[in-house]
Design a protein around this motif. Structure first.
Motif, mmCIF file in Angstrom:
data_model
loop_
_atom_site.group_PDB
_atom_site.id
_atom_site.type_symbol
_atom_site.label_atom_id
_atom_site.label_comp_id
_atom_site.label_asym_id
_atom_site.label_seq_id
_atom_site.Cartn_x
_atom_site.Cartn_y
_atom_site.Cartn_z
ATOM 1 N N ALA A 92 -0.087 31.256 7.753
ATOM 2 C CA ALA A 92 -0.721 32.091 8.541
ATOM 3 C C ALA A 92 0.354 32.980 9.422
ATOM 4 C CB ALA A 92 -1.429 31.266 9.483
ATOM 5 N N ARG A 93 -0.152 34.263 9.702
ATOM 6 C CA ARG A 93 0.286 35.199 10.547
ATOM 7 C C ARG A 93 -0.122 35.166 12.047
ATOM 8 N NH1 ARG A 93 -0.349 40.978 8.651
ATOM 9 N NH2 ARG A 93 -2.463 40.198 7.715
ATOM 10 N N ILE A 94 0.927 35.341 12.924
ATOM 11 C CA ILE A 94 0.481 34.959 14.262
ATOM 12 C C ILE A 94 0.746 36.314 14.803
ATOM 13 C CG2 ILE A 94 1.054 34.048 16.597
ATOM 14 C CD1 ILE A 94 2.219 31.667 15.275
ATOM 15 N N LEU A 95 -0.404 36.926 15.403
ATOM 16 C CA LEU A 95 -0.316 38.288 16.196
ATOM 17 C C LEU A 95 -0.497 37.972 17.566
ATOM 18 C CD1 LEU A 95 -2.715 40.123 13.711
ATOM 19 C CD2 LEU A 95 -0.339 39.999 13.505
ATOM 20 N N PRO A 96 0.616 38.312 18.320
ATOM 21 C CA PRO A 96 0.598 38.311 19.831
ATOM 22 C C PRO A 96 -0.041 39.275 20.334
ATOM 23 C CG PRO A 96 2.752 38.858 19.129
ATOM 24 C CD PRO A 96 2.043 38.796 17.830
ATOM 25 N N MET A 97 -0.969 39.029 21.651
ATOM 26 C CA MET A 97 -1.497 39.949 22.453
ATOM 27 C C MET A 97 -0.540 40.069 23.652
ATOM 28 S SD MET A 97 -4.333 41.229 20.909
ATOM 29 C CE MET A 97 -5.695 41.736 22.115
ATOM 30 N N ASP A 98 -0.778 41.265 24.408
ATOM 31 C CA ASP A 98 -0.239 41.333 25.848
ATOM 32 C C ASP A 98 -1.105 40.516 26.829
ATOM 33 O OD1 ASP A 98 1.999 42.490 24.848
ATOM 34 O OD2 ASP A 98 0.948 44.455 25.105
ATOM 35 N N GLY A 99 -1.139 39.250 26.908
ATOM 36 C CA GLY A 99 -1.958 38.573 27.909
ATOM 37 C C GLY A 99 -3.528 38.248 27.163
ATOM 38 N N ASN A 100 -4.300 37.915 27.876
ATOM 39 C CA ASN A 100 -5.907 37.388 27.514
ATOM 40 C C ASN A 100 -6.613 38.596 27.518
ATOM 41 O OD1 ASN A 100 -8.047 36.470 26.686
ATOM 42 N ND2 ASN A 100 -8.187 34.695 28.094
ATOM 43 N N ALA A 101 -6.878 39.527 26.476
ATOM 44 C CA ALA A 101 -7.380 40.843 26.379
ATOM 45 C C ALA A 101 -9.176 40.156 26.289
ATOM 46 C CB ALA A 101 -7.121 41.754 25.495
ATOM 47 N N GLY A 102 -9.002 38.983 26.025
ATOM 48 C CA GLY A 102 -10.588 38.732 25.504
ATOM 49 C C GLY A 102 -10.909 38.348 24.050
ATOM 50 N N TYR A 103 -12.014 37.638 23.766
ATOM 51 C CA TYR A 103 -12.269 37.237 22.309
ATOM 52 C C TYR A 103 -12.380 38.444 21.610
ATOM 53 C CZ TYR A 103 -14.334 34.867 18.248
ATOM 54 O OH TYR A 103 -14.676 34.623 17.093
ATOM 55 N N SER A 104 -13.413 39.379 21.859
ATOM 56 C CA SER A 104 -13.523 40.505 21.108
ATOM 57 C C SER A 104 -12.523 41.254 20.906
ATOM 58 C CB SER A 104 -15.110 41.300 21.662
ATOM 59 O OG SER A 104 -14.715 41.721 22.987
ATOM 60 N N GLY B 164 -2.471 35.179 24.618
ATOM 61 C CA GLY B 164 -1.994 34.888 25.629
ATOM 62 C C GLY B 164 -1.870 33.425 26.063
ATOM 63 N N SER B 165 -1.922 32.718 24.779
ATOM 64 C CA SER B 165 -1.764 30.916 25.024
ATOM 65 C C SER B 165 -0.592 30.694 25.705
ATOM 66 C CB SER B 165 -1.821 30.556 23.613
ATOM 67 O OG SER B 165 -0.857 30.603 22.756
ATOM 68 N N SER B 166 -0.767 29.354 26.163
ATOM 69 C CA SER B 166 0.404 28.797 27.061
ATOM 70 C C SER B 166 0.750 27.357 26.363
ATOM 71 C CB SER B 166 0.059 28.345 28.417
ATOM 72 O OG SER B 166 -1.329 27.586 28.421
ATOM 73 N N ASP B 167 0.258 27.119 25.164
ATOM 74 C CA ASP B 167 0.405 25.965 24.383
ATOM 75 C C ASP B 167 1.445 26.249 23.249
ATOM 76 O OD1 ASP B 167 -1.158 27.228 22.627
ATOM 77 O OD2 ASP B 167 -2.629 25.624 22.786
ATOM 78 N N ASP B 168 2.052 25.126 22.663
ATOM 79 C CA ASP B 168 2.683 25.576 21.249
ATOM 80 C C ASP B 168 2.174 26.050 20.110
ATOM 81 O OD1 ASP B 168 4.967 25.170 19.988
ATOM 82 O OD2 ASP B 168 4.728 23.220 19.577
ATOM 83 N N LEU B 169 1.763 27.321 20.389
ATOM 84 C CA LEU B 169 1.135 28.062 18.934
ATOM 85 C C LEU B 169 1.960 27.858 18.055
ATOM 86 C CD1 LEU B 169 -1.470 29.139 18.015
ATOM 87 C CD2 LEU B 169 -0.480 31.322 18.781
#
Length: 309
Positions: free
Chosen positions: A23-35, A7-12
């Motif tokens: 690298a591969r970018i895997l998106p999450m639906d919002g910030n689910a936490g680090y673990s 859930g980053s808001s920068d220019d990832l």
């Protein structure tokens, strides 16, 4: 390289394209936490060895070859961590050489603040720092990886303890080094995660005889923490941590049954990995004082003497 976008808001996309185009970018639906994010990335990994790296940790030259060495050399370690260093005031210091685990569930960066040269040789450790750890993917899958509900903090301790419960060893690999942009921080939200996950880790992993013997000390610690939290301005976070634990209890008890069914070591052997000393500068001075140290050591000596299995 897998970059999980929690859930980053920068220019990832732009940063990865410019610096890690493979690298591969895997998106999450919002910030689910680090673990939970690490679990998501690990599920997509194809290699035999998983290396978990904090986003604020930079591998130093030679890291890639060094971190693979235990697997290639047939080490008996089930998992291992790199030496984690940091820089303060222009000095290169140790951030962690492995995280000591207190019998009350507190865990901290071991040897933090010592000169990096003091790290010494590679060796077994009590628990790993999640800033950079390596684990064969088969072992990760067998253990279930991190506890996704923890969100942040103690997930590395929990994984380490689960491995130790099965009789396996974990290690510190000082030839592999990462530079961690480390800041302890004291946000109230951090205390919520630390306290909730400290208890969750103990309830999941500590053998029943040990929990029963620790009950009086745990109760007194809770009373003391209310006073500390009130003075420190994080009492609301502490109360929220306790409410979360009550809500989690049915699930934690189910997880506990599954984890304890894998235990291959005695309660006494498990206790041997714990320490009675709260010897980190991150703890208040009264906790590190001589009277408190003597009290904790005396209590722990009695507990160890009563453990028979």
């Amino acid at each position: 390289m897998i970059v999980v976008d929690n859930g980053s808001s920068d220019d990832l996309q732009g940063v990865v394209a410019a610096t890690l185009p493979e690298a591969r970018i895997l998106p999450m639906d919002g910030n689910a936490g680090y673990s939970a994010a690490i679990n998501h990335g690990a599920a997509m990994a194809r290699g035999d060895l998983l290396v978990v790296l904090n986003p604020d940790a930079m591998p130093e030259p030679g890291f890639g070859q060094a971190i693979r060495r235990p697997e290639n050399d047939g080490s008996e370690w089930a998992a291992w961590m790199s030496l984690v260093v940091c820089h303060e005031g222009g000095r290169r210091l140790i951030n962690s050489t492995g995280n000591p685990l207190h019998f009350l569930g507190f865990c901290w960066a071991g040897d933090h603040g010592l000169p990096a040269e003091a790290a010494g040789e590679s060796r077994p450790v009590a628990t790993m720092s999640g800033a950079c750890l390596a684990i064969p993917r088969s072992t990760w899958n067998r253990t279930g990886g991190f506890s996704g509900h923890f969100f942040l903090y103690q997930e590395d301790t929990d994984l380490s303890v689960r491995l130790r419960l099965t009789g396996e060893q974990i290690g510190l690999l000082t030839e592999a080094v990462v530079d961690h942009d480390y800041d302890f921080g004291r946000r109230s939200q951090k205390y919520l995660w630390l306290e909730r996950n400290r208890w969750a880790m103990m309830l999941r992993n500590y053998p029943t005889p040990l929990l029963l013997l620790l009950a009086p000390a745990l109760l007194m610690t809770e009373i003391a923490l209310v006073a500390v939290a009130s003075r420190g301005g994080w009492l609301e976070a502490k109360m929220k941590a306790n409410r979360d634990l009550l809500r989690w209890m049915p699930r934690l008890l189910g997880e506990r049954r599954r984890i304890q069914a894998t235990r291959q070591i005695s309660t006494a052997a498990f206790a041997a990995m714990l320490t009675p000393d709260l010897d980190s500068d991150f703890f208040p001075a009264f906790v590190r004082s001589a009277p408190t140290r003597l009290l904790l050591r005396g209590y722990w000596r009695l507990v160890r003497a009563l453990l028979r299995d």
